[in-house]
Enzyme design. Structure first.
Site, PDB file in Angstrom:
ATOM      1  N   ASP A  90    -109.270-128.507 -79.090  1.00 53.61           N
ATOM      2  CA  ASP A  90    -109.445-127.058 -79.198  1.00 53.61           C
ATOM      3  C   ASP A  90    -110.879-126.734 -79.567  1.00 53.61           C
ATOM      4  O   ASP A  90    -111.545-127.490 -80.269  1.00 53.61           O
ATOM      5  CB  ASP A  90    -108.497-126.504 -80.275  1.00 53.61           C
ATOM      6  N   ASP A 113    -109.571-122.150 -73.902  1.00 50.06           N
ATOM      7  CA  ASP A 113    -110.572-123.062 -74.446  1.00 50.06           C
ATOM      8  C   ASP A 113    -109.943-124.269 -75.124  1.00 50.06           C
ATOM      9  O   ASP A 113    -110.631-125.021 -75.825  1.00 50.06           O
ATOM     10  CB  ASP A 113    -111.484-122.326 -75.434  1.00 50.06           C
ATOM     11  N   LYS A 119    -109.872-115.189 -90.797  1.00 48.36           N
ATOM     12  CA  LYS A 119    -109.963-115.966 -89.549  1.00 48.36           C
ATOM     13  C   LYS A 119    -109.803-115.101 -88.310  1.00 48.36           C
ATOM     14  O   LYS A 119    -110.631-115.152 -87.388  1.00 48.36           O
ATOM     15  CB  LYS A 119    -108.906-117.082 -89.555  1.00 48.36           C
TER      16      LYS A 119
END
Length: 1237
Positions: free
Chosen positions: A941, A1168, A1010
């Protein structure tokens, strides 16, 4: 499919000469406008060429030179201005005027309507041949549809020839044009000057020209009823084309003709008629030419120098060029083409065919050229992208690693194809639900019997209502909005419409559904089945079956082929030679049409489906009541129509506890490797229509952009999608069984398994009527209903995913891929795929197994620690050491997932962690872990991928360190770094006595910030960020709720400040992109760019205009978007930075996919997050780094083309300053994709 295809090839002074192109004219510049007609039916194909002489006039000479133009073979000259020819409207004029004999043979009323259009002077420049027109007022069909009174006129005919004389308006125009020609020959000024009538009249009486020109000096006045703006013209044009194709599909050319004439009678519709409308109608008549006879060609219809005419004659001659009578014109046509510089080979190289038309054309040509051989297929084009020169060089020289093989023989893959084909031909598939079957009580048996009886009655009632509706629609002689739905209700057998409506009824939830959603769903289901029928009728399926039979050699284990899937498919199609073309385009039905059709079907369903009121309570009166009700609800200030089922029906369905689910075949994983993408119109499913680029509603701007892009430029994108789609999958059965057991045992919200509705909160009760309840009680009821609806939605979503997974538990399957307008890739099946949540990812395994190798087991352990969310700041070796320390917990989780210590349940991704524990246990207990065959996908990741791209664009070294773009001693965690920065801001404010800063002491964590850090680079606003932080604060038990709003407002401000300090270049670039997009939108243009891989992108954000559809049951307000409307400045500027970053992200992923293919790796991605076998993780990491380097673009290279406005020019030239290139650091970095999120 459209028979005629108009193609414009504009060549400038330095352009190449095409076949038959004239030499440079007096003005010194040359251009060519080719009107090409594609194939299909017994229509016309080829290319009339309107040749450009200099800058002033366009001239097309069609036919052979002969005397006075009185018979076959005489020339017809088309003259239109160059500026007009450059536009589609001008090309359309030249094209239509070059075909009057063809139209008058196949479709006389079309030419008559066209002549009426010319009388209205809608086309500035046009040519009309004067001798081939029948009088307009002899058309009986015209009388039935044309508005206004019709006057009978006596039309004299010339003696002996049987041809109609030109009408008075044509005579007058012809005379005026002859006067103009005399002036030009004498060197007089233009037509706007004085008119020497005497000489002209004398000249007119002596000789009549074989041509005439119709020209307007000025734009005609706008007819009454034509809108000033053109925002809806594309939709109207699409509607007309859909209607015409519908009539053609139903083999009703008379109705197509009648509808086209009706469009001509409307000034609004006449404005939007294009060549496609004429092509469609001519095609329908061309198919009926043999029955009408082709003697007209022998009676003296003019020859045309065009591929279209040859194709028409060869396919429409009776009987297909076999008689001696038809040899003469065929030979003359071929000779004429040759003298004009065309070649017969172009018929087979540039035309699209249906059914066996190609064989028919070849047969006809060989009647006059017995030794003619088909041209060899063209050499494949090689992509010249600088990023992939080495890749395609290896492919072209066949030095690439052979394409990854599957553990299937050719015969097995061909059987898989047949299974997939059978599923798609059925349109739907019914599977068993994983929901635990309740004990079959007498009540359930009775409910099932009642439902069976009712459904049988409903089927008959709906069928009767549909047939009555169609009979009613068929009665009016004049076309109307309502009757125009009639052909769309005839495209499929009546039974299929009934099945579609019953399927929607069975899928309806107890809470009901939006009227617009149901209408769109019904209309789309009809369209999807119609497209499949069109493919079957055009014989595409037979061609696909033939090609796929050999295509599986690429993937089968018992063969060796060194091609890319796209290349190999194109090679096999070329070798197949005959049969239909596979790239025929489908005309999409506009949103308004889908809604009208769906609303009509929904209205039939609501009226026809009834149930006895006393079916569950015999004490009530036996009275039929509707099963469905049309109600209204309010969302904000909007009143929304909904369809809700009657409680009796919902209760029956609940008590019956049926154990099956029905899905469209396109919602299921494929049971065979997908068809490779070879163009924007072909790929993925065998029959189901799939778009290469996803779009919503009527927004098709990016689809048009793809069609304009040279196909060779799209090869990297197509090859990357094929690589992703060719990954074979299978089910992790042990994990699936555990999930199903918890699903049927009341679920577990902590483990993301939704509980059943029986666990929903009970609604409050209170005495008295609802209107007398207190506000707090009403709000509690509202929250209860909202929670119940959410639980039902989540439960059904999980049920669909688990049931599909259970259906394919013993199968190998595939996920075909397409992309959105930014290039981000997605699996086509919507419910069950690897882009799903933790649950769905945990039950997926690669079908192909590979040995772990020397480092594979270590990578499994590191992957497990990444899934836990622990050790974010630790090195890979430290994570591996930690995994070895907790091996006892790992093995216990694998052996006793529900009865042991349950360590896996306390991780960030519990189900994937459990699946990884099981894989580690199997591998570690095997005799040789390195030889253990693993099917488990290991993920790599990105570390806040958006910030990585910004850091690379800005050459921001400090920012690059924070997101692991450059080497560093320890892996960096940007979220923890931002949280630490915010904490420092908080401490300073607390020392200054800021109350909220003191309240937040000890509560600022990585988890709180986050999501906001992750999305700030994708354009999240402070308002959106505040909501994200507020949600995280609610999850902290010790946080005082009274400070919720103040704390979230304070923290979002500090997060933005922290990111600005840490990533200064990022904020500068983001601001520059936003301001540039704003100025571009304000100039009236949309923001467009091309990715480093060559994919063209346009932001389809326009100011929407609500369109009210009168649909009978209720009016629907539908937002319409059109490229003629002004861009939505706010959306254009806010969306550009994230969309641009997403496009770079997709470019990097596609480059990685292609280079992994070259090295023989199994590779898939979730944007991604990249997946591969544990054996090949190290290789994939190397490929990722090398693929990242070309994506490090220069911001100055983003701007190209003319820039409107000084302010925008200054903005685009003021590119943010960047640091030095970080190529060397990137090359040596190995950490930037090893950090889990």
């Amino acid at each position: 499919m459209s028979l005629l295809r108009l193609r414009a090839v504009l060549r400038g002074p330095g352009g190449l000469r095409g076949p038959g192109e004239l030499e440079r004219g007096a003005a010194g510049h040359r251009g060519t406008v080719e009107a090409r007609e594609g194939p299909g039916g017994h229509g016309v194909t080829g290319g009339d060429t309107a040749r450009v002489w200099g800058r002033g006039w366009t001239r097309a000479s069609l036919g052979s030179e002969c005397g006075d133009g009185a018979g076959p073979g005489c020339p017809t000259i088309v003259s239109i201005p160059w500026d007009t020819a450059r536009s589609w409207k001008g090309l359309f004029a030249a094209f239509c005027c070059a075909l009057p004999p063809i139209i008058s043979l196949y479709f006389p009323p079309v030419l008559k309507a066209r002549a009426k259009q010319l009388q209205g002077s809608n086309i500035p420049e046009v040519m009309v041949n004067k001798v081939d027109l029948e009088p307009l007022d002899n058309d009986k069909d015209q009388k039935s549809v044309a508005p206004g009174p019709i006057e009978k006129q006596t039309v004299p005919r010339a003696q002996g020839d049987g041809l109609a004389r030109p009408s008075s308006w044509a005579d007058k125009l012809q005379k005026e044009m002859h006067i103009r020609q005399l002036k030009m020959e004498q060197g007089l000024p233009g037509a706007a000057q004085a008119n020497p009538k005497v000489k002209a009249d004398a000249a007119w009486s002596q000789s009549k020209p074989t041509m005439m020109e119709v020209k307007e000096a000025a734009e005609p006045k706008r007819p009454q009823g034509v809108p000033k703006d053109r925002s809806n013209q594309k939709v109207l044009q699409q509607t007309i084309q859909s209607n015409l194709e519908c009539f053609v599909f139903l083999q009703q050319p008379e109705e197509a003709e009648r509808y086209l004439l009706l469009c001509h009678s409307s000034p609004v519709k006449r404005k939007v008629l294009d060549v496609g409308a004429y092509n469609t109608v001519m095609r329908s008549w061309a198919r009926k030419v043999p029955s009408r006879g082709c003697s007209g060609w022998e009676r003296g219809w003019f020859l045309r120098r065009s591929l279209q005419l040859v194709f028409s004659c060869t396919t429409c001659s009776d009987p297909w060029g076999r008689s001696n009578l038809s040899r003469v014109p065929l030979l003359r046509y071929l000779q004429q083409l040759n003298s004009d510089g065309f070649h017969v080979d172009e018929l087979f190289q540039k035309c699209l065919f249906e059914k066996d038309e190609k064989e028919m054309v070849l047969w006809a040509i060989r009647t006059v050229q017995p030794n003619y051989q088909l041209p060899p297929p063209p050499s494949p084009q090689i992509c010249k992208s600088s990023l992939l020169q080495d890749f395609y060089a290896r492919v072209s020289h066949r030095t690439m690693v052979p394409y990854p093989k599957l553990d299937f023989s050719m015969k097995e893959l061909q059987e898989c194809f047949q299974q997939q084909l059978e599923m798609e031909l059925k349109n739907t598939i019914t599977i068993e639900s994983v929901e635990a079957a309740k004990p079959l009580t007498p009540q359930a048996v009775k409910a099932r019997e009642l439902l069976g009886t009712l459904r049988s009655q409903w089927h008959d009632a709906i069928l009767q209502a549909l047939q009555n509706s169609k009979r009613s629609m068929a009665k009016p002689r004049r076309l109307s909005k309502h009757s125009m739905l009639y052909p769309y209700l005839c495209l499929l057998p009546d039974e299929e419409y009934v099945d579609i409506m019953l399927q929607v009824l069975n899928d309806l939830s107890p809470q009901g559904e939006s009227l617009a959603v149901l209408a769109r769903e019904l209309g789309s289901k009809v369209y999807d089945r119609y497209i499949i029928q069109r493919k079957l009728r055009s014989c595409q399926l037979e061609k696909v079956q033939e090609v796929y039979k050999n295509y599986v050699q690429l993937l089968a284990k018992d063969s060796q082929v060194g091609y890319l899937p796209r290349e190999y498919w194109e090679k096999l199609v070329a070798e197949a030679g005959f049969g239909p073309s596979l790239h025929l385009k489908n005309c999409s039905w506009p949103c308004a049409l889908l809604m009208h059709l769906g609303m009509h079907m929904l209205e039939l369903l609501v009226k026809a489906v009834k149930v006895p009121r006393n079916i569950l309570n015999r004490r009530l009166q036996s009275k039929p009541i509707p099963v469905l009700y049309h109600v209204y609800s309010f969302y904000s200030s909007w009143q929304v129509g909904r369809i809700k089922p009657h409680p009796i029906f919902s209760r029956l369905v609940s008590e019956a506890a049926e154990t099956t689910l029905t899905f469209n075949s396109s919602a299921m994983p494929m049971l065979c490797p997908p068809l490779p993408w070879t163009s924007p119109h072909f790929g993925a499913f065998v029959l189901n229509d799939t778009k290469l680029m996803r779009f919503m509603d009527d927004i098709i701007h990016h689809q048009l952009l793809l069609e304009q892009c040279p196909l060779v430029n799209l090869h990297p994108v197509l090859d990357a999608l094929n690589q992703l789609g060719n990954c074979a999958w299978k089910i992790n059965q042990p994990v699936l069984d555990i999930i199903i057991s918890i699903f049927n045992d009341k679920g577990d919200e902590k483990l993301d398994i939704p509980p059943p509705l029986s666990e929903a909160p009970k609604p409050p009760t209170a005495p008295g009527h609802f209107s007398t309840w207190s506000e707090s009680l009403k709000h509690e009821l509202f929250l209860c209903k909202k929670k119940t609806a959410e639980m039902h939605s989540l439960r059904m979503d999980a049920l669909y995913k688990l049931s599909i997974a259970n259906y394919v538990r013993d199968k190998v399957f595939w996920f075909p891929h397409n992309m959105d307008f930014r290039g981000r890739t997605y699996p086509c099946p919507p419910y069950f795929n690897h882009l799903g949540n933790d649950v769905t990812r945990a039950i997926l395994l690669f079908a192909e197994g590979r040995p772990l190798g020397p480092r594979g087991l270590d990578w499994l352990k590191i992957h497990l620690i990444n899934l836990t969310g622990l050790k974010k700041k630790n090195t890979l070796q430290e994570r591996l050491d930690y995994a070895n320390e907790i091996m006892e917990d790992i093995l216990d989780s694998a052996d006793n997932p529900l009865t042991g210590r349950k360590w896996w349940m306390n991780t960030d991704e519990p189900w994937q962690a459990l699946a990884c524990c099981m894989e580690i246990a199997k591998a570690s207990r095997s005799p040789d872990p390195a030889a253990y065959i693993s099917h488990f996908p290991v993920h790599q990741d990105g570390s806040c991928n958006g910030l990585q791209h910004y850091a690379a664009l800005g050459r921001d070294l400090s920012g690059a360190v924070s997101v692991n773009l450059v080497p560093c001693g320890l892996p960096q965690d940007v979220y923890s770094a931002v949280a630490q920065q915010v904490e420092e801001f908080r401490k300073k404010d607390a020392e200054r006595g800021v109350k909220i800063a003191q309240v937040l002491q000890g509560l600022i964590s990585r988890k709180v910030v986050k999501q906001t850090v992750m999305t700030v680079v994708y354009g999240v606003t402070r308002y959106g960020g505040r909501l994200q932080i507020e949600k995280r604060l609610k999850e902290i038990d010790e946080f005082p709720e009274e400070y919720l709003w103040e704390a979230s407002h304070y923290l979002v401000k500090q997060v933005f400040n922290g990111i600005k300090e840490m990533f200064s270049a990022t904020r500068d670039i983001q601001s520059w992109l936003t301001e540039s997009a704003k100025l571009i939108a304000q100039s009236g243009r949309t923001v467009e760019w091309v990715t480093p891989l060559g994919l063209p992108i346009i932001q389809p954000y326009y100011r929407s205009r609500p369109t009210v559809l009168n649909c009978g049951m209720q009016n629907l307000s539908v937002k319409s978007y059109n490229s003629n409307q002004k861009p939505d400045t706010v959306k254009q500027k806010n969306a550009f930075p994230p969309n641009f970053i997403h496009s770079l992200d997709s470019t990097h992923m596609m480059l990685t996919a292609l280079h992994c293919l070259r090295k023989g790796l199994t590779f898939v991605s979730v944007h991604d997050c990249y997946w591969t076998h544990a054996l090949t993780v190290d290789v994939m990491n190397q490929v990722k780094v090398s693929s990242w380097l070309p994506c490090e673009q220069d911001l100055a290279d983003l701007c190209s083309g003319p820039v409107p406005g000084l302010r925008l020019m200054e903005q685009l030239s003021n590119v943010p300053k960047t640091g030095r290139s970080m190529g060397q650091e990137l090359q040596s970095s190995g950490m930037f994709w090893r950090q889990g999120e």
